[in-house]
Scaffold this motif. Sequence first.
Motif, PDB file in Angstrom:
ATOM      1  N   PRO A  66     103.499 -72.688 -22.259  1.00 27.94           N
ATOM      2  CA  PRO A  66     103.034 -74.079 -22.141  1.00 27.94           C
ATOM      3  C   PRO A  66     104.147 -75.082 -21.853  1.00 27.94           C
ATOM      4  O   PRO A  66     103.919 -76.076 -21.169  1.00 27.94           O
ATOM      5  N   GLU A  67     105.363 -74.805 -22.341  1.00 26.46           N
ATOM      6  CA  GLU A  67     106.457 -75.764 -22.129  1.00 26.46           C
ATOM      7  C   GLU A  67     106.867 -75.882 -20.657  1.00 26.46           C
ATOM      8  O   GLU A  67     107.533 -76.834 -20.251  1.00 26.46           O
ATOM      9  N   PHE A  68     106.457 -74.918 -19.832  1.00 23.49           N
ATOM     10  CA  PHE A  68     106.764 -74.993 -18.409  1.00 23.49           C
ATOM     11  C   PHE A  68     106.101 -76.209 -17.759  1.00 23.49           C
ATOM     12  O   PHE A  68     106.570 -76.698 -16.733  1.00 23.49           O
ATOM     13  N   ALA A  69     105.008 -76.685 -18.352  1.00 20.58           N
ATOM     14  CA  ALA A  69     104.291 -77.833 -17.779  1.00 20.58           C
ATOM     15  C   ALA A  69     105.179 -79.070 -17.682  1.00 20.58           C
ATOM     16  O   ALA A  69     104.975 -79.934 -16.813  1.00 20.58           O
ATOM     17  N   LYS A  70     106.187 -79.162 -18.553  1.00 20.14           N
ATOM     18  CA  LYS A  70     107.058 -80.335 -18.573  1.00 20.14           C
ATOM     19  C   LYS A  70     108.292 -80.170 -17.692  1.00 20.14           C
ATOM     20  O   LYS A  70     109.044 -81.121 -17.497  1.00 20.14           O
TER      21      LYS A  70
END
Length: 248
Positions: free
Chosen positions: A139-143
């Motif tokens: 999920p942190e890839f979204a940022k």
Amino acid sequence: MNDILLKIEGLHACVEDKEILKGVDLTIRKGEIHAIMGPNGAGKSTLSAVLTGKPQFTVTSGTIEFLGQDLLAMSPEERAWAGLFLSFQYPVEIPGVTITNFMKTAVNAHRAGKGLEPLKAGDFLKLMREKMAFVQMKPEFAKREVNVGFSGGEKKRNEIFQMAMLDPTLAILDETDSGLDVDALRIVANGVNALHTPEKAAIVITHYQRLLDYIVPDVVHVLKDGRIVKTAGKELVAEIEEKGYDNL
């Protein structure tokens, strides 16, 4: 009912004064996966570039119909809105643009092209979480900025994530296996297979058998010197591995 998605007839194309495609004929129907193989310089990536409308490639003769429409009369954006998607061999980095903002712009542009309202923020984030999980992206890839600092496998996984978000009718995978280790290859291939439906089709451009062990093609074509010189079923992949392109 007409099940033809893409029909190419007598396609010739050049870059500057060099002719690269020299009479390509290809028909792809709903539900089919086509593999296009061939040596370096055969015209494989040129074919994908012509289909998606890259301006440096000039079509000198021939026709391309996509879902019954004249593809060559459409802009690159119109082709994407109509359901074409290209996964790049070398995905580009876009510094300063997060994956979330990039995908929000892309998804809503697609929706606008179809006369639909933009997705509400909550609906978009829910869709994004679902599709990231689908291709095993954290999920942190979204940022993160698009492809900046990504490994080769992460870049290709991001391409399949984009494909999942845009849900194309015809996906073109241009050497998606390039530079992938076996684990990344499996994740990418599983994503492609899971997105495939009887209403969609895919073109898999590759040099090697290993990707086609995971994404099993219905039809295999050999493109050589700008022409399709042989077409057969998946058994052609093993023949290429055994004999090479020169002895087909």
